[in-house]
Design an enzyme around this catalytic site. Structure first.
Site, mmCIF file in Angstrom:
data_model
loop_
_atom_site.group_PDB
_atom_site.id
_atom_site.type_symbol
_atom_site.label_atom_id
_atom_site.label_comp_id
_atom_site.label_asym_id
_atom_site.label_seq_id
_atom_site.Cartn_x
_atom_site.Cartn_y
_atom_site.Cartn_z
ATOM 1 C CB THR A 137 -0.699 0.153 1.279
ATOM 2 O OG1 THR A 137 -1.608 1.465 1.513
ATOM 3 C CG2 THR A 137 -0.105 -0.075 2.462
ATOM 4 C CG ASP A 138 -1.034 4.978 -1.112
ATOM 5 O OD1 ASP A 138 -2.156 4.156 0.253
ATOM 6 O OD2 ASP A 138 -1.912 5.419 -1.764
ATOM 7 C CD GLU A 139 -3.759 3.860 4.300
ATOM 8 O OE1 GLU A 139 -3.075 3.659 5.677
ATOM 9 O OE2 GLU A 139 -4.301 3.939 3.799
ATOM 10 C CE1 TYR A 162 -3.354 -2.705 5.038
ATOM 11 C CE2 TYR A 162 -3.118 -0.268 4.978
ATOM 12 C CZ TYR A 162 -3.225 -1.428 4.671
ATOM 13 O OH TYR A 162 -3.049 -1.667 3.426
ATOM 14 C CE LYS A 166 -0.660 -4.652 2.798
ATOM 15 N NZ LYS A 166 -0.450 -6.029 2.453
HETATM 16 P P1 NAD Z 1 -9.457 -7.337 2.086
HETATM 17 O O1 NAD Z 1 -9.785 -7.108 3.688
HETATM 18 O O2 NAD Z 1 -11.057 -7.245 1.014
HETATM 19 O O3 NAD Z 1 -8.747 -8.954 2.177
HETATM 20 C C1 NAD Z 1 -8.326 -9.572 2.410
HETATM 21 C C2 NAD Z 1 -8.122 -11.212 1.835
HETATM 22 O O4 NAD Z 1 -7.353 -12.127 2.756
HETATM 23 C C3 NAD Z 1 -10.007 -11.853 2.768
HETATM 24 O O5 NAD Z 1 -10.097 -12.444 2.046
HETATM 25 C C4 NAD Z 1 -9.763 -12.367 3.981
HETATM 26 O O6 NAD Z 1 -9.856 -13.741 3.962
HETATM 27 C C5 NAD Z 1 -7.796 -12.687 3.660
HETATM 28 N N1 NAD Z 1 -7.543 -13.173 4.928
HETATM 29 C C6 NAD Z 1 -7.107 -12.017 5.877
HETATM 30 N N2 NAD Z 1 -6.260 -12.877 6.839
HETATM 31 C C7 NAD Z 1 -5.724 -14.021 6.389
HETATM 32 C C8 NAD Z 1 -4.776 -14.675 7.081
HETATM 33 N N3 NAD Z 1 -4.598 -15.025 7.647
HETATM 34 N N4 NAD Z 1 -4.633 -16.208 6.126
HETATM 35 C C9 NAD Z 1 -5.237 -16.384 4.919
HETATM 36 N N5 NAD Z 1 -6.546 -15.466 4.634
HETATM 37 C C10 NAD Z 1 -6.347 -14.161 4.571
HETATM 38 O O7 NAD Z 1 -8.620 -6.374 1.509
HETATM 39 P P2 NAD Z 1 -8.383 -6.031 -0.026
HETATM 40 O O8 NAD Z 1 -8.546 -3.952 0.039
HETATM 41 O O9 NAD Z 1 -8.948 -7.165 -1.214
HETATM 42 O O10 NAD Z 1 -6.640 -5.817 0.071
HETATM 43 C C11 NAD Z 1 -5.631 -6.712 -0.389
HETATM 44 C C12 NAD Z 1 -4.381 -6.299 -0.491
HETATM 45 O O11 NAD Z 1 -4.179 -5.179 -0.691
HETATM 46 C C13 NAD Z 1 -3.838 -6.168 0.946
HETATM 47 O O12 NAD Z 1 -2.461 -6.572 1.200
HETATM 48 C C14 NAD Z 1 -4.012 -4.906 1.196
HETATM 49 O O13 NAD Z 1 -3.068 -3.942 1.763
HETATM 50 C C15 NAD Z 1 -3.453 -4.485 -0.309
HETATM 51 N N6 NAD Z 1 -4.296 -2.897 -0.963
HETATM 52 C C16 NAD Z 1 -5.390 -2.617 -0.030
HETATM 53 C C17 NAD Z 1 -6.029 -1.827 -0.852
HETATM 54 C C18 NAD Z 1 -7.354 -1.034 -0.651
HETATM 55 O O14 NAD Z 1 -7.586 -0.009 -1.731
HETATM 56 N N7 NAD Z 1 -8.479 -1.960 -0.824
HETATM 57 C C19 NAD Z 1 -4.381 -0.941 -1.806
HETATM 58 C C20 NAD Z 1 -3.442 -1.002 -1.849
HETATM 59 C C21 NAD Z 1 -3.040 -1.662 -1.136
HETATM 60 O O1 DAU Z 2 -4.021 4.232 0.436
HETATM 61 C C1 DAU Z 2 -4.247 2.847 0.365
HETATM 62 C C2 DAU Z 2 -5.007 1.921 1.590
HETATM 63 O O2 DAU Z 2 -6.345 2.427 1.296
HETATM 64 C C3 DAU Z 2 -5.274 0.461 1.862
HETATM 65 O O3 DAU Z 2 -3.837 0.137 1.904
HETATM 66 C C4 DAU Z 2 -6.718 0.274 2.959
HETATM 67 O O4 DAU Z 2 -5.980 -0.915 2.691
HETATM 68 C C5 DAU Z 2 -7.524 0.911 2.468
HETATM 69 O O5 DAU Z 2 -8.228 0.448 3.601
HETATM 70 C C6 DAU Z 2 -7.925 2.438 1.807
HETATM 71 O O6 DAU Z 2 -7.164 2.879 3.470
HETATM 72 P P1 DAU Z 2 -7.739 4.319 3.530
HETATM 73 O O7 DAU Z 2 -7.963 4.957 5.536
HETATM 74 O O8 DAU Z 2 -7.602 5.492 2.762
HETATM 75 O O9 DAU Z 2 -9.533 3.627 2.725
HETATM 76 P P2 DAU Z 2 -11.419 4.040 4.213
HETATM 77 O O10 DAU Z 2 -12.464 3.595 2.700
HETATM 78 O O11 DAU Z 2 -11.080 3.359 5.280
HETATM 79 O O12 DAU Z 2 -11.018 5.608 3.960
HETATM 80 C C7 DAU Z 2 -10.419 6.329 3.194
HETATM 81 C C8 DAU Z 2 -10.787 7.892 4.060
HETATM 82 O O13 DAU Z 2 -12.001 8.126 4.065
HETATM 83 C C9 DAU Z 2 -9.616 7.768 4.815
HETATM 84 O O14 DAU Z 2 -10.011 9.533 4.292
HETATM 85 C C10 DAU Z 2 -10.969 8.208 5.948
HETATM 86 C C11 DAU Z 2 -11.991 8.858 4.820
HETATM 87 N N1 DAU Z 2 -13.892 7.698 5.590
HETATM 88 C C12 DAU Z 2 -13.784 6.247 5.671
HETATM 89 C C13 DAU Z 2 -14.961 6.116 6.286
HETATM 90 C C14 DAU Z 2 -14.560 4.490 5.825
HETATM 91 C C15 DAU Z 2 -14.559 8.855 5.429
HETATM 92 O O15 DAU Z 2 -14.472 9.985 6.266
HETATM 93 N N2 DAU Z 2 -15.719 8.186 6.651
HETATM 94 C C16 DAU Z 2 -16.008 7.051 6.280
HETATM 95 O O16 DAU Z 2 -16.765 5.790 6.385
#
Ligand code: NAD
Ligand code: DAU
Length: 356
Positions: A137-139, A162, A166
């Site tokens: 992630t970019d975080e 988180y 990561k």
């Molecule tokens: P998600 O939470 O939707 O899915 C995570 C999956 O991993 C689920 O299916 C869960 O059951 C599985 N999992 C969790 N713990 C596990 C374990 N111990 N063993 C096996 N499986 C397990 O997450 P996502 O949003 O699909 O993110 C996927 C990946 O991408 C993550 O590594 C996250 O850090 C990264 N990522 C997410 C975003 C985003 O915006 N969602 C952005 C950048 C990177």
């Molecule tokens: O940047 C990549 C990341 O983006 C991933 O690594 C994470 O897995 C993914 O969850 C996401 O993280 P964020 O914290 O940025 O996503 P989230 O959707 O939780 O929140 C996006 C923005 O919106 C953040 O500034 C918080 C705000 N927010 C979020 C929720 C859920 C609100 O204002 N209200 C809300 O109810």
């Protein structure tokens, strides 16, 4: 160009992982096998892939329930399927949950990644035609001020449990490359959105709350900025990297699409007002400013020039189109939403899935 045969996808029942499996099996010429290892936590949902399971299970798609922290299970899978590629999505992914309870984040994101790396190192020994791709992630780069971008060379500065977990997993992946010569690639991506996203993240929370005419909770002053990318564009980038990326390298993936949260919520309200034939401002009235997320990062913005220049990748879905697609997806998947919201999908799993 790498030739991939037996790919272990971790977390393939989650949002991005399920979209990835679908993308590879439906939109690429991949002829090998995908083995989806997922623990099925609250975020893992086999319903995300039920059609794929029906069409391809036992041919080129296999589901295995299990924990990435379980070294015996991972070892068995490497042997059973002769794994040559790991694409590691599995993680605890929600920042708010990491603030309420970081333990699972440390276990899965750090210990789980370590367990996978150790197994890969042991099983692959000195094999060269193998790859461990880590999805991150970019975080990990921290928070930006009003200007500037995250580059692959930006120093790490994670600020939530988180992102710290990561960052830790990223360091382990790099360490396994430098110390043991494990062939790795890594990607750090910005905020994804699209079909199958669990309704705890901003966009699906807002769409579903609008549909139910519930308050739309905006954290703090609503001026935090995120860089949004359609999930399939993230996955096409990951696919390019595993096929053609340089071993040992990290690639940033981003939408080049920065939005203040409040502006994004306004846009979603306007789109939904049009779609549901409500008067202008009908859903905006639901916007409620709530207590800020502790340690809330202010701004993320990715520079992804390296990926574009070296691998020829580009975003293909613009935000307007992507938001429309996403809204339509949620509007046409009422059963999926009901199951997620009622916890019914657990029963669905019991009914439809026999542990193999
Ligand atoms: P998600 O939470 O939707 O899915 C995570 C999956 O991993 C689920 O299916 C869960 O059951 C599985 N999992 C969790 N713990 C596990 C374990 N111990 N063993 C096996 N499986 C397990 O997450 P996502 O949003 O699909 O993110 C996927 C990946 O991408 C993550 O590594 C996250 O850090 C990264 N990522 C997410 C975003 C985003 O915006 N969602 C952005 C950048 C990177
Ligand atoms: O940047 C990549 C990341 O983006 C991933 O690594 C994470 O897995 C993914 O969850 C996401 O993280 P964020 O914290 O940025 O996503 P989230 O959707 O939780 O929140 C996006 C923005 O919106 C953040 O500034 C918080 C705000 N927010 C979020 C929720 C859920 C609100 O204002 N209200 C809300 O109810």
């Amino acid at each position: 160009m790498r030739s991939l045969k037996n790919i272990l996808v971790t977390g393939g029942a989650g949002f991005i992982g399920a979209n990835f499996v679908r993308f590879v099996l439906e939109k690429t010429d991949f002829k090998g096998r995908i083995i989806n290892l997922d623990k099925l936590t609250y975020a893992g949902n086999l319903e995300n892939l039920s059609d794929i399971e029906e069409k391809t299970a036992g041919k080129n798609y296999f589901f295995e329930k299990g924990d990435i922290c379980d070294s015996e299970k991972i070892k068995t899978l490497f042997e059973k399927y002769d794994i040559d590629t790991v694409i590691h999505f599995a993680a605890e992914s929600h920042v708010d949950r990491s603030i309420h309870g970081p333990k699972e984040f440390i276990e899965t994101n750090i210990m789980g990644t370590f367990t996978l790396l150790e197994t890969a190192r042991t099983y692959w020994k000195d094999k060269k035609e193998v790859l461990f791709h880590h999805v991150s992630t970019d975080e990990v780069y921290g928070s930006l001020g009003e200007t500037g971008f995250f580059y692959e060379t930006t120093p790490y500065d994670p600020r939530s449990p988180y992102s710290a977990s990561k960052a830790s997993s990223d360091h382990l992946v790099n360490a396994y490359h430098h110390t043991y010569g494990l062939p790795v690639t890594m990607s750090n991506c910005s905020n994804n959105y699209g079909p199958y996203q669990f309704p705890e993240k901003l966009i699906p929370v807002m769409i579903l709350n609008i549909l139910n005419e519930k308050n739309l909770p905006v954290y703090g002053d609503g001026k935090n900025i995120r860089d949004w990318l359609f999930v399939e564009d993230h996955n096409s980038a990951v696919w390019e990297i595993v096929k053609k990326g340089k071993t040992g390298e990290t690639y940033n993936i981003g939408g080049e699409n920065e939005w203040e949260n409040i502006k994004l919520v306004h846009t979603l309200c306007e789109k939904m007002e049009k779609r549901m034939k409500k008067e202008s401002g009908y859903y905006k009235k639901l916007i409620t400013y709530v207590k800020d997320r502790p340690g809330h990062d202010r701004r993320y913005a990715i520079n992804c020039d390296k990926l574009k220049k070296e691998l020829g990748w580009n975003q293909s879905v613009d935000f307007n189109q992507g938001l429309d697609l996403t809204i339509e997806w949620y509007l046409s998947h009422n059963e999926w939403i009901q199951n997620i919201q009622s916890g019914e999908y657990r029963n669905w799993i019991e009914k439809n899935y026999q542990e193999r």
